[in-house]
Design a protein around this motif. Sequence first.
Motif, PDB file in Angstrom:
ATOM      1  N   MET A 138      98.306   0.221 107.242  1.00 40.80           N
ATOM      2  CA  MET A 138      98.476   1.562 107.814  1.00 40.80           C
ATOM      3  C   MET A 138      98.371   2.624 106.714  1.00 40.80           C
ATOM      4  O   MET A 138      97.703   3.639 106.873  1.00 40.80           O
ATOM      5  N   LEU A 139      99.003   2.375 105.561  1.00 40.96           N
ATOM      6  CA  LEU A 139      98.980   3.330 104.460  1.00 40.96           C
ATOM      7  C   LEU A 139      97.552   3.527 103.954  1.00 40.96           C
ATOM      8  O   LEU A 139      97.135   4.656 103.667  1.00 40.96           O
ATOM      9  N   LEU A 140      96.783   2.443 103.863  1.00 39.96           N
ATOM     10  CA  LEU A 140      95.399   2.539 103.400  1.00 39.96           C
ATOM     11  C   LEU A 140      94.566   3.387 104.353  1.00 39.96           C
ATOM     12  O   LEU A 140      93.759   4.219 103.927  1.00 39.96           O
ATOM     13  N   ALA A 141      94.768   3.180 105.652  1.00 40.34           N
ATOM     14  CA  ALA A 141      94.028   3.955 106.651  1.00 40.34           C
ATOM     15  C   ALA A 141      94.405   5.433 106.578  1.00 40.34           C
ATOM     16  O   ALA A 141      93.544   6.314 106.726  1.00 40.34           O
ATOM     17  N   GLU A 142      95.673   5.709 106.314  1.00 41.10           N
ATOM     18  CA  GLU A 142      96.130   7.098 106.208  1.00 41.10           C
ATOM     19  C   GLU A 142      95.562   7.773 104.965  1.00 41.10           C
ATOM     20  O   GLU A 142      95.195   8.957 105.002  1.00 41.10           O
ATOM     21  N   LEU A 143      95.469   7.027 103.876  1.00 43.75           N
ATOM     22  CA  LEU A 143      94.870   7.562 102.649  1.00 43.75           C
ATOM     23  C   LEU A 143      93.398   7.894 102.888  1.00 43.75           C
ATOM     24  O   LEU A 143      92.910   8.959 102.478  1.00 43.75           O
ATOM     25  N   LYS A 144      92.690   6.983 103.521  1.00 45.50           N
ATOM     26  CA  LYS A 144      91.282   7.209 103.835  1.00 45.50           C
ATOM     27  C   LYS A 144      91.124   8.453 104.696  1.00 45.50           C
ATOM     28  O   LYS A 144      90.274   9.313 104.419  1.00 45.50           O
ATOM     29  N   GLU A 145      91.933   8.571 105.717  1.00 41.52           N
ATOM     30  CA  GLU A 145      91.833   9.708 106.647  1.00 41.52           C
ATOM     31  C   GLU A 145      92.130  11.027 105.950  1.00 41.52           C
ATOM     32  O   GLU A 145      91.493  12.052 106.223  1.00 41.52           O
ATOM     33  N   ALA A 146      93.095  11.015 105.044  1.00 39.70           N
ATOM     34  CA  ALA A 146      93.460  12.234 104.326  1.00 39.70           C
ATOM     35  C   ALA A 146      92.287  12.741 103.494  1.00 39.70           C
ATOM     36  O   ALA A 146      92.046  13.956 103.410  1.00 39.70           O
ATOM     37  N   VAL A 147      91.539  11.818 102.879  1.00 32.21           N
ATOM     38  CA  VAL A 147      90.378  12.214 102.082  1.00 32.21           C
ATOM     39  C   VAL A 147      89.263  12.737 102.993  1.00 32.21           C
ATOM     40  O   VAL A 147      88.647  13.765 102.705  1.00 32.21           O
ATOM     41  N   VAL A 148      89.003  12.034 104.073  1.00 30.52           N
ATOM     42  CA  VAL A 148      87.962  12.475 105.021  1.00 30.52           C
ATOM     43  C   VAL A 148      88.261  13.879 105.528  1.00 30.52           C
ATOM     44  O   VAL A 148      87.365  14.718 105.660  1.00 30.52           O
ATOM     45  N   ASN A 149      89.553  14.154 105.791  1.00 26.45           N
ATOM     46  CA  ASN A 149      89.955  15.456 106.312  1.00 26.45           C
ATOM     47  C   ASN A 149      90.153  16.511 105.220  1.00 26.45           C
ATOM     48  O   ASN A 149      90.380  17.685 105.515  1.00 26.45           O
ATOM     49  N   GLY A 150      90.078  16.077 103.956  1.00 24.17           N
ATOM     50  CA  GLY A 150      90.314  17.016 102.862  1.00 24.17           C
ATOM     51  C   GLY A 150      91.715  17.583 102.888  1.00 24.17           C
ATOM     52  O   GLY A 150      91.943  18.746 102.538  1.00 24.17           O
ATOM     53  N   ASP A 151      92.687  16.751 103.297  1.00 17.90           N
ATOM     54  CA  ASP A 151      94.072  17.192 103.475  1.00 17.90           C
ATOM     55  C   ASP A 151      94.869  16.910 102.195  1.00 17.90           C
ATOM     56  O   ASP A 151      95.413  15.824 102.003  1.00 17.90           O
ATOM     57  N   MET A 152      94.942  17.913 101.324  1.00 12.83           N
ATOM     58  CA  MET A 152      95.595  17.729 100.032  1.00 12.83           C
ATOM     59  C   MET A 152      97.108  17.568 100.160  1.00 12.83           C
ATOM     60  O   MET A 152      97.726  16.814  99.404  1.00 12.83           O
ATOM     61  N   ASP A 153      97.705  18.274 101.102  1.00 14.05           N
ATOM     62  CA  ASP A 153      99.155  18.136 101.316  1.00 14.05           C
ATOM     63  C   ASP A 153      99.499  16.719 101.752  1.00 14.05           C
ATOM     64  O   ASP A 153     100.454  16.106 101.251  1.00 14.05           O
ATOM     65  N   GLU A 154      98.706  16.200 102.673  1.00 15.42           N
ATOM     66  CA  GLU A 154      98.955  14.856 103.198  1.00 15.42           C
ATOM     67  C   GLU A 154      98.730  13.792 102.137  1.00 15.42           C
ATOM     68  O   GLU A 154      99.505  12.842 102.011  1.00 15.42           O
ATOM     69  N   VAL A 155      97.661  13.961 101.346  1.00 17.80           N
ATOM     70  CA  VAL A 155      97.375  12.938 100.331  1.00 17.80           C
ATOM     71  C   VAL A 155      98.460  12.928  99.260  1.00 17.80           C
ATOM     72  O   VAL A 155      98.788  11.880  98.704  1.00 17.80           O
ATOM     73  N   GLU A 156      99.038  14.086  98.972  1.00 18.48           N
ATOM     74  CA  GLU A 156     100.138  14.130  97.997  1.00 18.48           C
ATOM     75  C   GLU A 156     101.342  13.355  98.505  1.00 18.48           C
ATOM     76  O   GLU A 156     101.962  12.573  97.764  1.00 18.48           O
ATOM     77  N   VAL A 157     101.664  13.536  99.786  1.00 16.65           N
ATOM     78  CA  VAL A 157     102.778  12.806 100.400  1.00 16.65           C
ATOM     79  C   VAL A 157     102.505  11.300 100.365  1.00 16.65           C
ATOM     80  O   VAL A 157     103.377  10.503 100.001  1.00 16.65           O
ATOM     81  N   LEU A 158     101.289  10.935 100.734  1.00 18.87           N
ATOM     82  CA  LEU A 158     100.932   9.516 100.792  1.00 18.87           C
ATOM     83  C   LEU A 158     100.922   8.861  99.410  1.00 18.87           C
ATOM     84  O   LEU A 158     101.363   7.720  99.253  1.00 18.87           O
ATOM     85  N   CYS A 159     100.434   9.579  98.415  1.00 16.99           N
ATOM     86  CA  CYS A 159     100.409   9.021  97.057  1.00 16.99           C
ATOM     87  C   CYS A 159     101.823   8.844  96.509  1.00 16.99           C
ATOM     88  O   CYS A 159     102.100   7.881  95.792  1.00 16.99           O
ATOM     89  N   ASN A 160     102.699   9.750  96.861  1.00 20.05           N
ATOM     90  CA  ASN A 160     104.099   9.589  96.462  1.00 20.05           C
ATOM     91  C   ASN A 160     104.725   8.376  97.157  1.00 20.05           C
ATOM     92  O   ASN A 160     105.570   7.691  96.574  1.00 20.05           O
ATOM     93  N   ARG A 161     104.283   8.102  98.382  1.00 19.98           N
ATOM     94  CA  ARG A 161     104.738   6.892  99.077  1.00 19.98           C
ATOM     95  C   ARG A 161     104.257   5.647  98.348  1.00 19.98           C
ATOM     96  O   ARG A 161     104.987   4.659  98.213  1.00 19.98           O
ATOM     97  N   VAL A 162     103.011   5.694  97.879  1.00 21.25           N
ATOM     98  CA  VAL A 162     102.457   4.570  97.112  1.00 21.25           C
ATOM     99  C   VAL A 162     103.343   4.266  95.911  1.00 21.25           C
ATOM    100  O   VAL A 162     103.678   3.109  95.635  1.00 21.25           O
ATOM    101  N   LEU A 163     103.764   5.329  95.235  1.00 24.31           N
ATOM    102  CA  LEU A 163     104.613   5.157  94.050  1.00 24.31           C
ATOM    103  C   LEU A 163     106.007   4.675  94.426  1.00 24.31           C
ATOM    104  O   LEU A 163     106.546   3.763  93.802  1.00 24.31           O
ATOM    105  N   GLU A 164     106.595   5.282  95.451  1.00 24.22           N
ATOM    106  CA  GLU A 164     107.964   4.948  95.854  1.00 24.22           C
ATOM    107  C   GLU A 164     108.058   3.524  96.381  1.00 24.22           C
ATOM    108  O   GLU A 164     109.033   2.812  96.117  1.00 24.22           O
ATOM    109  N   GLU A 165     107.055   3.114  97.136  1.00 24.94           N
ATOM    110  CA  GLU A 165     107.077   1.783  97.743  1.00 24.94           C
ATOM    111  C   GLU A 165     106.479   0.718  96.821  1.00 24.94           C
ATOM    112  O   GLU A 165     106.356  -0.446  97.211  1.00 24.94           O
ATOM    113  N   LYS A 166     106.095   1.152  95.595  1.00 24.13           N
ATOM    114  CA  LYS A 166     105.498   0.249  94.608  1.00 24.13           C
ATOM    115  C   LYS A 166     104.295  -0.502  95.189  1.00 24.13           C
ATOM    116  O   LYS A 166     104.088  -1.698  94.938  1.00 24.13           O
ATOM    117  N   PHE A 167     103.514   0.233  95.965  1.00 23.37           N
ATOM    118  CA  PHE A 167     102.274  -0.302  96.528  1.00 23.37           C
ATOM    119  C   PHE A 167     101.247  -0.420  95.401  1.00 23.37           C
ATOM    120  O   PHE A 167     101.235   0.392  94.476  1.00 23.37           O
TER     121      PHE A 167
END
Length: 214
Positions: free
Chosen positions: A1-30
């Motif tokens: 799910m996280l990978l799909a959300e990251l992909k979608e954020a880039v396709v949409n050019g959503d910088m706010d969303e990608v920042e949130v998702l990347c912080n999740r990557v770090l927090e969840e040690k993905f």
Amino acid sequence: MLLAELKEAVVNGDMDEVEVLCNRVLEEKFNPVEAVQNGLIKGIEELGKLWTEGEMFLPDVMMGADTLKLALDILGPELAKAEAEGIKRDVKGKIVIGTVKGDIHDIGKNIVSAMMTAAGYDVYDLGINQDIAAFTEKAEEVEADIIALSALLTTTMPEQKRLVDHLKEQGLRGKYKVIIGGGPTTNDWANEIGADGWSETAGGAIALCDQLTA
């Protein structure tokens, strides 16, 4: 799910969303390499495909490229750790690009930069009005494969030759491929100054880079 959300954020050019998702990557040690390879890069590849098919426009591609850049900045430290442990992501090559000294035009350069990113290259965009030393210093710093020089004025074209000559003087010419572009430039000019290639279009520049890094 996280990978799909990251992909979608880039396709949409959503910088706010990608920042949130990347912080999740770090927090969840993905796994950061997987996040980039199977999430973010998939997004920029999809965006490039949609642009080629005419379903997305250039501003969309550039927003996606900016979103990817932000994500890589956030994940950078973890990616470096992963690479130090021998886990590397697939990158076609590293390109340093910029507009030469005395030239402040950047639309064409920005298009090429965005499309090179979408094509799978690590692109280091120096911006406009860059001295030849800036190109060589950055290329040395990031261990680039290609230096790409844009000149939109006949008066600034000689800066492209100066870069090639500078690399020769520094004993670095064989280390980097040099490609040029810009309105007044031609393939004949590229041959005259000893560059490795020239392209009139962004698509042509990508094909040229693919050939030079093969």
